[in-house]
Design an enzyme around this catalytic site. Structure first.
Site, mmCIF file in Angstrom:
data_model
loop_
_atom_site.group_PDB
_atom_site.id
_atom_site.type_symbol
_atom_site.label_atom_id
_atom_site.label_comp_id
_atom_site.label_asym_id
_atom_site.label_seq_id
_atom_site.Cartn_x
_atom_site.Cartn_y
_atom_site.Cartn_z
ATOM 1 N N HIS A 86 -7.791 -5.445 -0.092
ATOM 2 C CA HIS A 86 -6.575 -4.689 0.159
ATOM 3 C C HIS A 86 -5.952 -5.116 1.486
ATOM 4 O O HIS A 86 -6.643 -5.270 2.491
ATOM 5 C CB HIS A 86 -6.907 -3.194 0.211
ATOM 6 C CG HIS A 86 -5.733 -2.282 0.254
ATOM 7 N ND1 HIS A 86 -4.843 -2.161 -0.793
ATOM 8 C CD2 HIS A 86 -5.294 -1.419 1.226
ATOM 9 C CE1 HIS A 86 -3.927 -1.259 -0.475
ATOM 10 N NE2 HIS A 86 -4.163 -0.806 0.741
ATOM 11 N N GLU A 109 -9.176 -5.468 -4.199
ATOM 12 C CA GLU A 109 -8.607 -4.400 -3.370
ATOM 13 C C GLU A 109 -9.682 -3.506 -2.749
ATOM 14 O O GLU A 109 -9.715 -3.268 -1.539
ATOM 15 C CB GLU A 109 -7.679 -3.517 -4.216
ATOM 16 C CG GLU A 109 -6.463 -4.198 -4.809
ATOM 17 C CD GLU A 109 -5.255 -4.182 -3.890
ATOM 18 O OE1 GLU A 109 -5.383 -3.794 -2.717
ATOM 19 O OE2 GLU A 109 -4.172 -4.577 -4.364
ATOM 20 N N SER A 135 0.842 -1.188 0.000
ATOM 21 C CA SER A 135 0.000 0.000 0.000
ATOM 22 C C SER A 135 0.885 1.248 0.000
ATOM 23 O O SER A 135 1.672 1.448 -0.919
ATOM 24 C CB SER A 135 -0.974 -0.036 1.181
ATOM 25 O OG SER A 135 -1.966 0.961 1.042
#
Length: 573
Positions: free
Chosen positions: A489, A381, A269
């Site tokens: 995610h 995600e 990320s």
């Protein structure tokens, strides 16, 4: 409109995600031989430790007085911290460190890699850490950087946070092992190094370094008043911290048994975005030899310095520094800074020094460190962010689906374009409106920008692309919300690390443990050899292929672009 949608709208959508993250926060309140020659270490330390005064940072003077934090004195006397039959003493440029054994891993925790960025050092490039006399205990984590509470980080008000941790196999000294350098995620606003236990990676014969770096306004405020020279750059202090930690590794990792010429930077990320930033930053050239980018392609274009400094001036006014002077800004209390942080969060800017251009154009033109790269995203995600919205009462429905699409992509999408997107992702193709919107966000913000980056990288360096595809991956951060999170995610991190501070801990099934073992092998193989396992195809624009990370064993996939509607996003955007 390709640039506007694939990059600009994605950035605005990420801004919206950060806004939600902030709201959630408000709601949730390192001598290789010294170990065998302890007497020699003691003698050398005694010669340099001065009059015997004890510091407050966990060191002991030559008189053998032990500080309250517990260390080994230069005379060889130990505190209650056991080394499990081995003297885990390692030399660094700053002094000697005492580590500890935890299971099958040797740990050296809370090591300062830069001076505390407090007072006059706030919003300055990181400065060298002070050396220490005696042997410093490195057996517990140091404070992490100031941030609000969130599902993805523990609240902190500490600016004294520039510390790193080194995890090695037992008896690593002298072995010249590959080094993996982890940069945590958290939108460059939250997160900390101590959430990630890398023992499962270390057992594959690598050394892992985890770091803290300045976050939020502390790490990314750009303001002309803070420039080192008139008209010079400001901001990107968090990226500077990461580079300072990488330089620390170059100077010191041999003492732990690591090879400074074999460093792999990896992150997820915001840590993935940071890895991309370091790939293109001139200041990071030569500091690492490979890179792994996990879900980090969400923002390939960065703001200009002028834009960032304009936002900085607005903060200065809110913080009571109407005169916009560096002295005033550096005197603002930590709590005031946290209270006045932008709900949108903070990202790198093109400051002309740390970043001389945006990530996307740098990759496309080959102006980046030419090292092997592993890069990928997760199949679902955006479902994590859909879930975060739902927790705030913003649920996706049939009636508001198009409005939610517009909001997800930044809030200024032409109505005709929104309708075209809705037609491309009809609700009838998905189990729920939440899952449909999750597909829109995943494809527009993560998957298709990743494809763009993969094509750019593969023209210059060995590139290995993946997609994490475990649709039953445990969701560790959010509660059940009535729709499947899928491979959301951050859900792949638990297959690489043992995680702490997660709100909904879970256990991997036998099949998922098989996938975890394969991923750990591939991640560490890239660090060791510059390529993952033999079953992983090298990405090429002419014949693109990805490794699909599915339990119990990964498989090759070739339909990523079609699965994520990337041709559509290229024409619509």
């Amino acid at each position: 409109m390709r640039r506007s949608l694939g990059i600009g709208w994605a950035a605005r959508a990420r801004t919206r995600a950060r806004t939600r993250a902030r709201t959630r926060a408000q709601l949730s309140a390192g001598a290789a031989l010294a170990c065998a020659l302890i007497a020699a270490c003691s003698s050398a330390t005694a010669a340099t430790s001065g009059s015997g005064a004890t510091s407050g940072t966990g060191v002991v003077s030559s008189t053998g007085v032990v500080s309250s934090t517990g260390v080994v004195s230069s005379t060889g006397a130990r505190t209650t911290q056991a080394a499990h039959g081995r003297d885990l003493i390692v030399p660094t440029a700053g002094g000697l460190l005492q580590g500890k054994t935890a299971g099958a891993t040797d740990e050296f925790l809370g090591i300062p890699y830069a001076a505390p960025p407090v007072g006059a050092l706030r919003w300055r490039p990181p400065q060298p850490a002070a050396s220490w006399p005696g042997i410093r205990q490195a057996t517990s984590y140091a404070p992490h950087c100031a941030q609000p509470s969130s599902p993805f980080g523990v609240a902190s008000t500490s600016e004294d946070c520039l510390y790193l941790n080194v995890f090695t196999p037992p008896g690593a000294q002298g072995r010249n092992l590959p080094v993996m350098f982890w940069i945590h995620g958290g939108a460059l606003v939250v997160g900390e190094s101590d959430d990630y236990n890398p023992a499962t990676l270390v057992r594959h014969g690598v050394i892992v370094v985890t770091i803290n770096y300045r976050l939020g306004l502390f790490g990314f405020l750009a303001d002309a008043a803070l420039a080192s020279q008139p008209g010079g750059p400001s901001g990107n202090y968090g990226l500077m911290d990461q580079q300072a930690a990488l330089r620390w590794v170059q100077r010191n990792i041999r003492g732990f048994g690591g090879n400074p010429r074999d460093v792999t930077v990896f992150g997820e990320s915001a840590g993935g975005l940071s890895t991309l930033s370091q790939l293109v930053s001139p200041g990071a050239r030569g500091l690492f030899a490979r890179a792994i980018v996990e879900s980090g392609t969400y923002e390939l274009n960065q703001a200009s310095l002028a834009t960032a400094e304009s936002e900085g001036a607005a903060f200065a006014a809110k913080a009571g520094c109407a005169g916009n002077t560096a002295a005033c800004l550096r005197s603002v209390p930590v709590s005031t800074i946290l209270d006045n942080e932008s709900a949108a969060g903070y990202t790198p800017d093109v400051d002309g020094a740390v970043l001389t251009q945006s990530i996307g154009p740098a990759l496309a033109s080959g102006q980046f460190s030419h090292v092997p790269v592993m890069i990928g995203t997760n199949h679902d995600e955006w479902r994590l962010f859909v879930g975060l919205d739902q927790l705030l009462g913003d649920t996706v429905t049939t009636a508001n689906y198009q409005t939610q699409i517009n909001d997800t992509l930044g809030g200024a999408v032409p109505a005709a374009t929104v309708a075209a997107i809705a037609a491309q992702y009809p609700l009838s193709d998905y189990s729920s409106p939440s899952v449909a919107l999750g597909a829109v966000g995943t494809d527009a913000i993560f998957a298709c920008p990743a494809l763009t980056a993969e094509k750019s990288l593969s023209a210059y360096v060995p590139t290995y692309a993946y997609e994490f595809n475990d649709e039953n991956a445990p969701e560790l951060y959010l509660p059940p919300l009535g729709f499947p999170y899928g491979a959301a995610h951050a859900s792949e991190i638990q297959y690489l690390f043992t995680l702490s501070s997660t709100r909904y801990p879970s256990t991997l099934t036998a099949a998922q443990q098989g996938l975890a073992g394969a991923m750990q092998q591939d991640w560490t193989s890239l660090a060791k050899f510059g390529a993952p396992g033999s079953g992983w195809p090298r990405f090429g624009s002419a014949s693109p292929a990805w490794l699909s990370l599915v339990p119990p064993r990964p498989q090759t996939e070739t339909d990523f672009a079609a699965e994520h509607h990337c041709a559509f996003w290229a024409t619509v955007g």
